[in-house]
Design an enzyme around this catalytic site. Structure first.
Site, PDB file in Angstrom:
ATOM      1  N   LYS A 167       5.804  20.257 -58.333  1.00 44.90           N
ATOM      2  CA  LYS A 167       5.687  19.228 -57.864  1.00 44.90           C
ATOM      3  C   LYS A 167       4.760  19.943 -56.412  1.00 44.90           C
ATOM      4  O   LYS A 167       5.297  20.772 -55.771  1.00 44.90           O
ATOM      5  CB  LYS A 167       5.867  18.161 -57.145  1.00 44.90           C
ATOM      6  CG  LYS A 167       7.305  17.281 -58.209  1.00 44.90           C
ATOM      7  CD  LYS A 167       5.889  16.579 -58.831  1.00 44.90           C
ATOM      8  CE  LYS A 167       4.806  15.700 -58.648  1.00 44.90           C
ATOM      9  NZ  LYS A 167       6.349  14.101 -58.258  1.00 44.90           N
TER      10      LYS A 167
ATOM     11  N   SER B  92       8.500  19.143 -53.752  1.00 42.33           N
ATOM     12  CA  SER B  92      10.007  17.788 -54.557  1.00 42.33           C
ATOM     13  C   SER B  92      10.556  18.721 -53.917  1.00 42.33           C
ATOM     14  O   SER B  92      10.848  19.536 -54.115  1.00 42.33           O
ATOM     15  CB  SER B  92       9.108  17.181 -55.635  1.00 42.33           C
ATOM     16  OG  SER B  92      10.699  16.441 -56.006  1.00 42.33           O
TER      17      SER B  92
ATOM     18  N   THR C  45     -18.254   1.991 -61.719  1.00 45.18           N
ATOM     19  CA  THR C  45     -18.187   0.673 -61.109  1.00 45.18           C
ATOM     20  C   THR C  45     -16.773   0.278 -62.113  1.00 45.18           C
ATOM     21  O   THR C  45     -16.255   0.598 -63.316  1.00 45.18           O
ATOM     22  CB  THR C  45     -18.757  -0.181 -61.089  1.00 45.18           C
ATOM     23  OG1 THR C  45     -18.644  -0.140 -62.693  1.00 45.18           O
ATOM     24  CG2 THR C  45     -20.083   0.091 -60.964  1.00 45.18           C
ATOM     25  N   HIS C  46     -15.749  -0.596 -61.858  1.00 43.94           N
ATOM     26  CA  HIS C  46     -13.983  -0.808 -62.335  1.00 43.94           C
ATOM     27  C   HIS C  46     -13.982   0.311 -62.321  1.00 43.94           C
ATOM     28  O   HIS C  46     -13.033  -0.125 -63.566  1.00 43.94           O
ATOM     29  CB  HIS C  46     -15.168  -2.261 -63.269  1.00 43.94           C
ATOM     30  CG  HIS C  46     -15.719  -3.328 -63.137  1.00 43.94           C
ATOM     31  ND1 HIS C  46     -15.543  -4.154 -63.344  1.00 43.94           N
ATOM     32  CD2 HIS C  46     -17.262  -2.670 -63.081  1.00 43.94           C
ATOM     33  CE1 HIS C  46     -16.535  -5.181 -62.676  1.00 43.94           C
ATOM     34  NE2 HIS C  46     -17.360  -4.210 -63.133  1.00 43.94           N
TER      35      HIS C  46
ATOM     36  N   GLU D 187      -2.288   9.933 -49.355  1.00 49.13           N
ATOM     37  CA  GLU D 187      -0.679   8.897 -48.938  1.00 49.13           C
ATOM     38  C   GLU D 187      -0.205   8.382 -48.126  1.00 49.13           C
ATOM     39  O   GLU D 187      -0.480   6.994 -48.352  1.00 49.13           O
ATOM     40  CB  GLU D 187       0.760   9.494 -50.360  1.00 49.13           C
ATOM     41  CG  GLU D 187      -0.008   9.824 -51.464  1.00 49.13           C
ATOM     42  CD  GLU D 187       0.651  10.196 -52.262  1.00 49.13           C
ATOM     43  OE1 GLU D 187       1.507  10.150 -53.296  1.00 49.13           O
ATOM     44  OE2 GLU D 187       2.061  11.424 -51.396  1.00 49.13           O
TER      45      GLU D 187
END
Ligand code: ARG
Length: 468
Positions: free
Chosen positions: A293, A287, A165-166, A300
């Site tokens: 990468k 990339s 949580t959080h 996304e």
């Protein structure tokens, strides 16, 4: 004579009679919807065939002419399908384009098709037919995604990771439980889409422009021919209602919000700091400058395109909010908003499913993350409660044990039962595995909890929901 096209435009209009001057090119381009509404060409033909069949049966037009029009519409459908016929791109919209194709092929009798009909009830009918097909497609994608989640969950009922949580470690859970949370979100998405489909499944045709028609039409017959479950009882509502678009966009938005949350989990888990998941090369991208990468672009895009679908919903809410009854041209904006949402969801769900199906979940990393994270503190408190201590007091006692560990730079699992008993006498004789994450998850057997056995039951429940 209206069919002489007196306005002198290159393309025949459905409304030329009253005009003496041609439409300004800028205006024609602005007004034109063919470029996008041609997507509904099959639905327009289907609706026209049902309408003209009913016109013939009711004696509104001679049945031989109705049969001729219906047969030619079927021929047009075949020819468009095969590429032998195409739309005049100058036509105003798909309705005009199809009527002008029909006129080219059978002459003025084609003009009888539009008896007792307006483009206002026509477009509403076409768009509902399209929306029902689109919802059915998305329902299939959602189900497939749900199967994927359950399939993965099936193999991960013992995989322990921190439950947060959080975004702070709270209590350990098993990975299957985490993934199944998304299954239930998607189950609600499925329900919402079914409900949207239900409200879409009503026939507007027969409303005419707005007030109904003087002809003795049989709307129930048209509904039956097209498979609509009901007939809209108010002609004004029939031509001006786009709630079905809003229902669908809102269901799609919530669905994309769920995808976006799962995407966020995957993106975070895919960072080197977490490394809870490794993505397959086929669903990752690189990339142009940084050779090392490997980016989680699919996740996304799922996250990013959620915003786009919310935008489609906002577009339609805003388009509709100030419209007086009944039809207004503003409503033509409904198509691109819905098409965009349908295309977006249809692109994201299968790609995201592929990402999940090919992902490797790093059980070692997940388990390691639960070491020293104090995530079994609640279990220690629960133990004290079982010894008769009030929960508030138990919370305080364990809080002090945690503080002791923090100061000593150790985790709870470094304390054996003796050490625990030294810190709080009530722990004397407690089980040796009291601080273990396996014991923590294994104990959460109440319905809906994360115990592997309970999660197994949840999987059975999930499979049952999908097959009912
Ligand atoms: N292309 C129009 C639309 O999508 C069709 C309806 C046109 N009706 C009218 N009265 N101009 O809304």
């Amino acid at each position: 004579m209206a069919h002489d096209n007196p306005s002198g435009d290159k393309s025949a209009k459905l409304w030329g009679g009253r005009f003496q001057e041609p439409t300004d090119d800028l205006v024609a381009r602005l007004n034109n919807s063919l470029s996008f509404d041609q997507r509904m060409w099959r639905h327009d033909i289907r609706a026209s065939i049902a309408h003209v069949t009913m016109l013939g049966e009711q004696g509104i037009i001679p049945s031989s002419e109705a049969a001729q029009i219906a047969a030619e519409l079927r021929a047009i459908e075949r020819d468009i399908q095969s590429g032998a016929a195409s739309f005049d791109q100058e036509a105003e919209d798909i309705h005009s384009a199809l009527e002008s194709l029909l006129t080219q092929r059978i002459g003025p009798v084609a003009g009888k098709l539009h008896s007792a009909r307006s483009r206002n009830d026509q477009v509403a009918t076409d768009f509902r037919l399209y929306t029902i097909d689109a919802i059915d497609h998305i329902l299939g994608l959602v189900r497939s995604f749900q199967h994927c989640l359950v399939d993965i969950a099936d193999g991960e009922t013992e995989t322990v990771l921190p439950g947060c949580t959080h975004l702070q470690h709270g209590q350990p859970v098993v990975l299957a439980h985490h993934l199944l949370a998304y299954f239930w979100m998607m189950e609600r998405d499925h329900e919402r889409l079914v409900q949207a489909r239900h409200r879409t499944n009503a026939l507007p045709l027969g409303a005419g422009a707005l007030a109904g028609t003087t002809f003795p039409i049989d709307r129930q017959r048209v509904a039956d021919l097209l498979g609509f479950a009901s007939v809209i009882p108010n002609s004004l509502d029939a031509v001006s209602d786009r709630d079905f678009v809003l229902d669908t966009l809102s269901a799609a938005s919530i669905l994309m919000m769920h995808c976006s949350r799962l995407a966020e989990d995957i993106i975070v888990w895919n960072t080197p700091e977490f490394a809870f998941v490794a993505l397959h090369d086929s669903v990752a991208t690189g990339s142009s400058i940084m050779p090392q990468k490997k980016n989680p672009d699919v996740a996304e895009l799922a996250r990013g395109k959620a915003g786009r679908v919310f935008g489609d919903l906002m577009t339609m809410l805003t388009v509709m909010k100030g419209l007086p009854l009944s039809y207004n041209k503003d409503m033509q904006e409904d198509k691109e908003a819905l098409f965009d949402a349908v295309d977006t969801v249809s692109a994201i769900l299968p790609a995201f499913e592929r990402l999940l199906r090919t992902a490797i979940f790093r059980r070692d990393r997940m388990l390691a993350a639960t070491t020293g994270d104090f995530s079994t503190a609640t279990d220690l408190a629960d133990y004290l409660v079982r010894q008769g201590m009030p929960f508030r007091a138990a919370h305080e006692v364990v809080g002090r044990i945690v503080l002791h560990c923090v100061n000593a730079g150790i985790g709870l699992e470094s304390l054996d039962s003796e050490a625990l008993a030294g810190l709080a006498g009530e722990f004397a004789g407690c089980p040796a595995d009291i601080t273990s994450v396996a014991a923590s998850v294994g104990g959460r057997t109440a319905f809906g909890g994360t115990a592997p056995a309970t999660v197994r039951e949840q999987i059975t429940l999930a499979r049952g929901v999908m097959s009912s």
